[in-house]
Enzyme design. Sequence first.
Site, PDB file in Angstrom:
ATOM      1  NE  ARG A  23      -5.238  27.172 -29.989  1.00  0.00           N
ATOM      2  CZ  ARG A  23      -5.136  25.698 -29.553  1.00  0.00           C
ATOM      3  NH1 ARG A  23      -4.469  25.668 -28.404  1.00  0.00           N
ATOM      4  NH2 ARG A  23      -4.762  24.798 -30.222  1.00  0.00           N
ATOM      5  CG  ASN A  40      -8.493  27.173 -28.326  1.00  0.00           C
ATOM      6  OD1 ASN A  40      -8.199  28.361 -28.439  1.00  0.00           O
ATOM      7  ND2 ASN A  40      -8.429  25.799 -28.903  1.00  0.00           N
TER       8      ASN A  40
END
Length: 756
Positions: A17, A35
């Site tokens: 990320r 996520n």
Amino acid sequence: MTKKIIITGTVQGVGFRPFIYNLAKSLNLKGTVSNTSQGVLIYVNVSNDEELRNFIKNINEKKPVNSKIDNIYIENVKNKVFNDFEIIISKNSSKKSALIPPDLAICKDCVSDIVDKSNRRYLYPFTNCTNCGPRFSITEKIPYDRKNTSMGIFRMCGKCLDEYNDPNNRRFHAQPNACPVCGPEVWVVWKGKKVNGIKAIDFIVEKVVEGEVVLIKGLGGFHIACDAFNYKSVEKVRKIKKREFKPFAVMFGDLFEIDKYLELNSQESEILTSSVSPIVMLKKKDYKNFEYVSPKLDCVGVMIPYTPLHLIIFKKLREKGFFNPLVMTSGNFKDEPIITDNEEALSKFNKLAVLCHDREIINRVDDSIGFVDETNIFRLIRRSRGYVPSPIKLSYSCNKEVFACGGDLKNSFAFLRGEDVFLSQYIGDLDTQENAVYYKNTFNNIKKLYDFKPTVMICDMHPLYRSSFIASNNFNIAKKIYVQHHIAHIYSVMAEYNLYDNLIGISFDGTGYGMDGNIWGGEFFILKNKKITRISHLENFFIFGGDSSIKDIWKSFVSVFSDREDFIFRVLKGKVNEEKIKLVLKSLNKKINGFYSSSCGRLFDAFSVVVTGKTYSDFEAEGPMRMETFLIKDLLESYKFSIEKYNGKYILRYSNFLDEVIYDYEYYREKISTKFHNSIINVIVDMCNILRKEYSINNVVLSGGVFQNRYILNGVIKNLSIFGFKVYSNRLVPLNDGGISLGQIYWSICNHSFIF
Ligand code: ZN
Ligand code: ZN
Ligand code: FE
């Protein structure tokens, strides 16, 4: 235009990320990343296709080192307005297919942190970042977020939280992020006294230098540790583990130290220092130093520090002028699972100094083990820490979920979802109650973790296998498919290399239940037109006793040489009671109290008694492993198997060369091991040549525990290649029974038929 992008694969817990965040920022894109239980979800606004293509290209090219992208799905969605690019909190979605990364060895940056006196993590044993640290071992649920791990109970301090929230920091969204102020800590307990923090490590180091045996909590379980070069210390470990001869793995401080004592090539160095950091089997340069840890074998299993705690221990040892390697063997009693729980370690090992910590181990994982063969391929013997739970990809996708029980020895089971096979960590031999419980619990953990709902179960054909028994009684899966053990071995290789048809399969192994009620283990199969046939096997011999012959290998020796009683009594003189031998001979003559076997492993056992004089086995394959130390380099002499066709099958007979063995025992005893090894290699090559002529097949698949013998494996690959065969053997899963659950799964989806 707003695009929805889903990225699947190993994309959580590896700095994905933050990578997306920084990439989007640098490209001036706006949107979000999060996520999900499927993987990573991105919403991004792009002004044209070119901008999108560039974004995707950068993702593929610059992705974090430990990540692995399986697929990138792109969808058009209703236009959204974003003011910036943001990382947002994980969402739960119904389908759980996000992959949890395996545990990662400490990275170079974190090593620098813990040895730097001015760093706030100086000598802090739980230092980690997005590129390293615990993952699977601390994860309870997906998505992989701090609250779903055993780090959830530790509240980050201000400084750690700042790092966690700073996209430019290496610890941005590093879930196990911690420091001495807010994170887990170590302590030592000895004789009821407790010491905390760095003093605990000093204490353990002191004990090791004094020659004491200690217990150290690691990443996936406790290790029993001591000075590997101290005879008395190693003896103590042997007493504790009730292991007379079993080799123990050792941990060296670094590669330089290894290089002093063991043969080490660049491939082996690379694997030892990789983010997996497994145990690698290395050849001894001289035998003297390792006679205690790995008696009478030519190899030692070696690793280097892979957690900050290990590194700090070695740093402190060096400061005391101590440079020896440490025994680092799994903290358990014989045939029990490695201990992960503080209380259990303290009560079971109450006489030792025990180094504990309060970062709970959720998933137990043993150290993985492998070796590098002559073709420079790293092959696994045990697939656990650093690999699990990464799936093995098939090139077929299956629409139902399947569970495979695995075998009874070195068990590892597997789930199939889509094209992914999720192998469990190493469970071990299922003959103890403790390991049976471990098997059950791990099944439940992994099933829950990924929300598996298998509708089919694959079992070994053995009617008395505990793996099938436990699975049938506890796992509530209606449909069962049975696979012959050695066929599963062959299909495990096929799964790895995407092979489907037209091949010769060779399974040389310990034991496996055959369709004729005999014990197999020296088998040749032909797979053609989706039909697999057992085409050839080693000559059957009658073995006295059930599984007792696996331990009492002299019984296999008596079986093989049963027509030559004088020789039997000469070899076993003073080692086995004569009455016992007579009893065995009697039942062999009457063919009672035993079974017929074509097992190459048992034949190896029999010959190891002749070569080494050791009549019993302390651990699986001890006899054959000891024989390797008797090999003579470049000796080409060989015994010769005769190949006879009988009822459409080729029988590989060794009974005709037993007199030559007896002659050699008298005059050239030192040659027996090499000649026997060469005879196995030669008969495999001869048989492949015969089968190629008959079936026009050029692909050969090798599997089974016998191929863990490096001389055999290297010799077979080399010689078959000279004849132009294409040879395949396991590397992603073990050659031994630790790999058969993959084969069981692949068999179930290939839909082939077996002609016995
Ligand atoms: Zn790191
Ligand atoms: Zn902190
Ligand atoms: Fe096997």
